[in-house]
Design an enzyme around this catalytic site. Structure first.
Site, PDB file in Angstrom:
ATOM      1  CG  LEU A  50      -8.663   1.791  12.557  1.00  0.00           C
ATOM      2  CD1 LEU A  50     -10.055   2.201  12.784  1.00  0.00           C
ATOM      3  CD2 LEU A  50      -8.336   0.596  11.376  1.00  0.00           C
ATOM      4  CB  ALA A  95      -3.953   4.969   7.076  1.00  0.00           C
ATOM      5  CG  ASP A 143      -2.247  -0.974   0.926  1.00  0.00           C
ATOM      6  OD1 ASP A 143      -2.159  -1.455   0.029  1.00  0.00           O
ATOM      7  OD2 ASP A 143      -2.944  -1.130   2.014  1.00  0.00           O
ATOM      8  N   GLY A 144       1.901   1.405   0.699  1.00  0.00           N
ATOM      9  CA  GLY A 144       2.994   2.396   0.530  1.00  0.00           C
ATOM     10  C   GLY A 144       3.495   2.833  -0.841  1.00  0.00           C
ATOM     11  CD  GLN A 186       4.370   7.974   0.219  1.00  0.00           C
ATOM     12  OE1 GLN A 186       4.246   8.594  -0.748  1.00  0.00           O
ATOM     13  NE2 GLN A 186       4.089   6.842   0.288  1.00  0.00           N
TER      14      GLN A 186
END
Length: 305
Positions: A200, A197, A81-82, A254
């Site tokens: 949560l 992400a 996912d990253g 990021q």
């Protein structure tokens, strides 16, 4: 079926771009397997130039990310996912549909497994896929009336205190209306995609991707009455840094910048969306059960304790 999900047959995708996560074991073999299989079906294969350099790939066309955005019908991202986050944000202005091939466990955005990769990809690229649109955040950092930074986020925009510093003080408005002053370790503004992400982990709600809203989630607030809230995704959110020795901001974890007192962060829904392609039969709740282990029941002994 949600308003952002389409089950109608899709066009056959002919020009396919391929991206790979550097330093992940077995990636080069998977990338070449995908490319060679696509070529045998008569498709044009493009590799992102950084992927070519990282994996020493030869024999295929190489393009910059911008050139891929202007040329490709779809993109396959091999990684987690990253990896998907960074590429999705950059390709969003070009409206290129994305397919995620996960090298490890099932991801929230990369849901094609390696062991079933080739038959799934063939079916999806032939038009048998679920198409889903995801909202992006548009974030602007203002300092003394000037724009210091402007970028997109698929998951979230996070303001946080620096390491070793105390709480930061924030003034928050929504659509020009004062919401609250907050002392906390930070504040998360998350899309439905980002609700699973960091949001949560900080106690925020899960938003099904078709929900037209953003979650605003305080990080360890001083006042326990500062609770998460979901606002319409048509809202304009303004956050001003009022105090604290050190504050940072990041977009999807990021892109990071240091903030000063009186800096303002303006967050809106982006005009761009990200389109994900999923295998036929995919649905969001299956992914939640898999990732969050909702399909696991405690033992009888565990329930009685």
């Amino acid at each position: 079926m949600s308003p952002t999900t389409s089950l109608a047959p899709l066009p056959r995708f002919q020009t396919i771009a391929i991206f790979g996560k550097h330093m992940a074991g077995g990636t080069a073999q998977s990338l070449l397997q995908i490319a060679e299989c696509l070529v045998t079906t008569g498709r044009r294969v493009l590799f992102e130039s950084e992927t070519v350099q990282n994996f020493s790939i030869t024999g295929f066309e190489s393009m910059s990310l911008r050139e891929i955005g202007e040329t490709a019908d779809a993109a396959i991202i091999v990684g987690g996912d990253g990896t998907m986050l960074g590429i999705a944000r950059q390709l969003a202005p070009f409206d290129v549909p994305l397919i995620g091939v996960n090298q490890g466990r099932l991801g929230f955005m990369t849901d094609v497994s390696l062991d079933r990769m080739m038959p799934m990809l063939q079916e999806m690229l032939n038009g048998s896929a679920v198409s889903e649109h995801r909202t992006l955040l548009d974030g602007v950092i203002m300092r003394e009336g000037s724009i210091m930074n402007h970028t997109l986020a698929l998951n979230d925009v996070v303001l946080s205190r620096g390491s070793g510093s105390g709480m930061i003080e924030l003034h928050v408005e929504v659509d020009g209306n004062f919401m609250y002053n907050q002392r906390s370790d930070g504040l998360i503004v998350a899309t439905p995609t980002g609700s699973t992400a960091y949001s949560l982990s900080a106690g925020g709600p899960i938003l099904q991707p078709s929900v037209k809203g953003f979650a605003m989630v305080p990080i360890a607030p001083h006042a326990l009455s500062n609770r998460p809230i979901v606002v319409p995704d048509s809202s304009e959110i303004m956050i001003e840094v009022m105090g604290g020795r050190e504050a940072n901001i990041n977009f999807d974890m990021q892109s990071v910048a240091r903030l000063q007192h009186n800096d303002r962060i303006i967050i809106r829904r982006s005009e761009h969306v990200v389109t994900f392609l999923h295998p036929q039969g995919w649905n969001y709740y299956d992914t939640l059960r898999e990732k969050l282990h909702w399909n696991e029941y405690p033992s009888v002994e565990g329930r009685l304790k």
